[in-house]
Design a protein around this motif. Structure first.
Motif, PDB file in Angstrom:
ATOM      1  N   SER A  23       0.832  -1.212   0.000  1.00 14.07           N
ATOM      2  CA  SER A  23       0.000   0.000   0.000  1.00 14.07           C
ATOM      3  C   SER A  23       0.865   1.260   0.000  1.00 14.07           C
ATOM      4  CB  SER A  23      -0.934  -0.001   1.199  1.00 14.07           C
ATOM      5  OG  SER A  23      -0.185   0.053   2.417  1.00 14.07           O
ATOM      6  N   LYS A  42       2.111   1.680  -3.422  1.00 14.43           N
ATOM      7  CA  LYS A  42       1.083   2.259  -4.298  1.00 14.43           C
ATOM      8  C   LYS A  42       0.904   3.755  -4.013  1.00 14.43           C
ATOM      9  CE  LYS A  42      -1.579  -1.999  -4.965  1.00 14.43           C
ATOM     10  NZ  LYS A  42      -2.874  -2.677  -4.728  1.00 14.43           N
ATOM     11  N   ASP A  43       0.815   4.049  -2.684  1.00 13.75           N
ATOM     12  CA  ASP A  43       0.675   5.478  -2.341  1.00 13.75           C
ATOM     13  C   ASP A  43       1.875   6.280  -2.828  1.00 13.75           C
ATOM     14  OD1 ASP A  43      -1.708   4.861  -1.135  1.00 13.75           O
ATOM     15  OD2 ASP A  43      -0.862   4.744   0.906  1.00 13.75           O
ATOM     16  N   SER A  93       1.826   9.111  -5.359  1.00 14.82           N
ATOM     17  CA  SER A  93       2.407  10.410  -5.003  1.00 14.82           C
ATOM     18  C   SER A  93       3.477  10.821  -5.994  1.00 14.82           C
ATOM     19  CB  SER A  93       3.002  10.358  -3.598  1.00 14.82           C
ATOM     20  OG  SER A  93       2.006  10.093  -2.646  1.00 14.82           O
TER      21      SER A  93
END
Length: 383
Positions: free
Chosen positions: A70, A73-74, A78
């Motif tokens: 996660s 992915k973030d 970003s």
């Protein structure tokens, strides 16, 4: 494969939730089974603890993996957003840079145009000052030339009216410029105008016209050498005839006696004969006998010399040469007395005109235009 630590706290994987495992209180040792040793008793709960730890480790690993994924992915999102923002920022920066370059170019063009406009304005101001200065110099030079010419005519020919006109035109030209620097010049011009107006005037034109009339009458003046016999008998005879006719009308011929008629006829005939004889001989007193001995050619030159004398007197009058003017008039009067018949009315009228011309006084001190000329020259010298 590494061996698992015996201590349960050390077996906790890193990143696992901090579960504080409190030390269990020591339990009472289970009762030993009969026939088992102490070592066997201790080794029985180890597989269970290992299993629990393995499960916990697997759960922790899965949880860490999921969190890492996660986070990745973030982080990727970003980074994508950051890249997009960076791209937009870069585009905006390039656009701003291009606009700033364009603005700098425009500012440079405006500055160059402004500098050109300022230089043109300075050039125009300098040109206007030069033109204004040159215009003033030209006007002052023209005024100086006019005043100098008027001063020369005033001193040589006494042309007061011409000098007045020149001064008035100069003052009018200076008044159009409306500059306070010209007040000194205008004051000097006004002073010279007052001086000229106070000068006594001589009728030069009238005197010159009288001399012209005298010159025109010279050809018709009688000269002593060309004198023809006077004919007073003709009018006298006509008068006597008229008187005799009047007497005849008053007294008819029948009333007259023969002696009276003969006496009247004799008196008329004798009077006519006496008139004829008187015309044959004339007695005159002449101071200079050579005047009666002039030939026709010499009479012509006498008339021409008299004309030349009068013309010289006219030129001397216009040039205000008092001595030459009076000398020529005196010589002309002497020529009239010497060679011309002064009893004739034409000669007497010419002599009277010359005496009137001689009565004019040309010795008038004319003022100068030095004040105006000096004011103009001093102003030009200060420029």
């Amino acid at each position: 494969m590494n061996e698992l630590p015996n201590n349960p706290e050390q077996a906790q994987p890193p990143g696992a939730p901090s579960t504080s495992l409190q030390k269990a209180e020591p339990l009472a040792a289970p009762p030993r089974a009969p026939g088992r040793s102490l070592f066997e008793t201790v080794q029985q709960p180890l597989p269970l603890a290992v299993t629990v730890l393995a499960v916990l480790l697997a759960v922790q690993t899965i949880s860490s993996h999921s969190r890492i994924n996660s986070l990745r992915k973030d982080m990727a999102l970003s980074l994508q957003k950051g890249n997009a923002v960076n791209a937009e920022t870069a585009a905006l920066a390039r656009e701003v840079s291009d606009q700033s370059k364009e603005l700098q170019i425009k500012v440079g063009v405006l500055e160059s145009r402004q500098s050109e406009a300022q230089s043109q304005q300075l050039a125009l101001e300098q040109l206007y000052q030069d033109l204004s200065k040159n215009r003033d110099e030209w006007a002052l030079s023209e005024i100086e030339q006019v005043l100098s010419t008027a001063s020369q005519q005033l001193q040589l020919a006494g042309n007061v009216q011409g000098a007045l006109i020149a001064l008035q035109n100069a003052d009018r030209s200076l008044s159009r410029s409306d500059k306070p620097q010209f007040l000194t010049i205008r004051r000097a011009i006004a002073s010279d105008i007052e001086k000229l107006k106070a000068t006594p005037a001589v009728d030069m034109a009238g005197v010159a016209l009288r001399l012209d009339n005298v010159i025109a009458q010279v050809d018709y003046l009688p000269i002593l050498s060309d004198e023809k016999p006077l004919l007073p008998a003709a009018p006298a005879r006509s008068v006597r005839k008229q008187e005799s006719k009047a007497k005849e009308k008053q007294t008819p011929p029948a009333a007259l006696t023969l002696a009276e008629r003969v006496g009247q006829t004799w008196s008329n005939w004798s009077q006519e004969m006496w008139d004829d004889v008187r015309q044959l001989i004339r007695v005159r007193s002449v101071e200079k006998p050579e005047a009666l001995m002039l030939s026709p050619g010499e009479s012509y030159f006498v008339r021409e010399n008299l004309k030349l004398r009068l013309l010289n007197a006219r030129l001397a009058l216009l040039s205000r040469n008092e001595a030459t003017f009076r000398d020529d008039l005196v010589t002309a009067q002497e020529t009239l007395l010497k060679y011309f018949d002064t009893r004739a009315r034409a000669t007497q009228s010419v002599q009277a005109a010359l005496r009137q011309v001689q009565a004019n006084n040309l010795q008038i001190e004319m003022p100068t235009l030095a004040d105006s000329l000096n004011a103009v020259r001093n102003y030009k010298a200060k420029q």
